[in-house]
Design a protein around this motif. Sequence first.
Motif, PDB file in Angstrom:
ATOM      1  N   ALA A 100      17.292  -7.505   7.726  1.00 59.78           N
ATOM      2  CA  ALA A 100      17.568  -8.915   7.982  1.00 59.78           C
ATOM      3  C   ALA A 100      16.509  -9.539   8.873  1.00 59.78           C
ATOM      4  N   SER A 101      16.003  -8.781   9.837  1.00 65.14           N
ATOM      5  CA  SER A 101      14.975  -9.344  10.719  1.00 65.14           C
ATOM      6  C   SER A 101      13.704  -9.661   9.946  1.00 65.14           C
ATOM      7  N   ALA A 102      13.389  -8.858   8.929  1.00 62.79           N
ATOM      8  CA  ALA A 102      12.228  -9.163   8.090  1.00 62.79           C
ATOM      9  C   ALA A 102      12.473 -10.424   7.271  1.00 62.79           C
ATOM     10  N   ILE A 103      13.678 -10.573   6.736  1.00 62.40           N
ATOM     11  CA  ILE A 103      14.031 -11.771   5.975  1.00 62.40           C
ATOM     12  C   ILE A 103      13.993 -13.004   6.873  1.00 62.40           C
ATOM     13  N   GLU A 104      14.499 -12.875   8.090  1.00 61.56           N
ATOM     14  CA  GLU A 104      14.471 -13.983   9.041  1.00 61.56           C
ATOM     15  C   GLU A 104      13.031 -14.393   9.352  1.00 61.56           C
ATOM     16  N   GLY A 105      12.113 -13.411   9.335  1.00 60.38           N
ATOM     17  CA  GLY A 105      10.710 -13.703   9.596  1.00 60.38           C
ATOM     18  C   GLY A 105      10.093 -14.621   8.561  1.00 60.38           C
ATOM     19  N   LEU A 106      10.705 -14.696   7.381  1.00 67.20           N
ATOM     20  CA  LEU A 106      10.241 -15.618   6.338  1.00 67.20           C
ATOM     21  C   LEU A 106      10.912 -16.986   6.446  1.00 67.20           C
TER      22      LEU A 106
ATOM     23  N   LEU B 171      12.923  -8.975  -0.368  1.00 65.38           N
ATOM     24  CA  LEU B 171      12.828  -8.030   0.738  1.00 65.38           C
ATOM     25  C   LEU B 171      11.457  -7.359   0.797  1.00 65.38           C
ATOM     26  N   ARG B 172      10.902  -7.004  -0.343  1.00 62.71           N
ATOM     27  CA  ARG B 172       9.623  -6.281  -0.331  1.00 62.71           C
ATOM     28  C   ARG B 172       8.517  -7.097   0.334  1.00 62.71           C
TER      29      ARG B 172
END
Length: 248
Positions: free
Chosen positions: A211-217, A190-191
Amino acid sequence: MSLTIASPDFQPRCFALVPCAGVGERAGAGGPKQYHPVAGRAMVAHTLASLRAVPRIDATLVVLSPEDDQFERHVPDWQGDGAWVARVGGASRAHSVANGLNELLERGAQPHDWVLVHDAARCLISVDAVNRLIDACLPDEVGGILALPLADTLKASAQDADGLTRAVETIDRSAKWAAQTPQMFRVGLLRPALMLGLSAPELAASITDEASAIEGLGHQPLLVRGDYENFKVTWPGDFALAERLLRV
């Protein structure tokens, strides 16, 4: 070079992180909505009590604004082992969560440990729902979130020449879910996801939750069915509904 093999009995820890640095402008509460009284206690006090009742959460970190001088007065019993506070809140939720993750690492969390990020304004979160999320995510490589499949018909809107809001299109609701919290991911995933998203203005606007940040990866978080009662207190009328449910 030798490799260190983890013990078969090794279990990553679970931490909770509650971003609590907002001002609650939409709630009409006359101040930070997390401190508005609901059923005899500050709203955030209900939230923290539920998280504290989950045995598998080792500690909960509340991330406050550096200028916050109200928390201890409204939540006087938030003290002791596992009741952590850090005044490192940022300009947005994503900044506050990223700063909170740095604080967790400074306090001994490891990249493989899990963090459950939860909205202070979801004061009706149940222990059962948190345990359901933990059970689903622990064996998963990515992690996941509580969410509910959409039941209502969705409408796209536009304003007409008189300034009235009108429906202009019905949107297909199939395979669409409403995200809730907690959202559970490994600290070490997450970080960097948040840091990448916050590194450019055009990306930062798209980070509306973890979750949107994780999806960005390129990852796909699990969707774990949540509860209807786990709504986010946002508008003035939400306080009355939360009050009724908490007094049941």
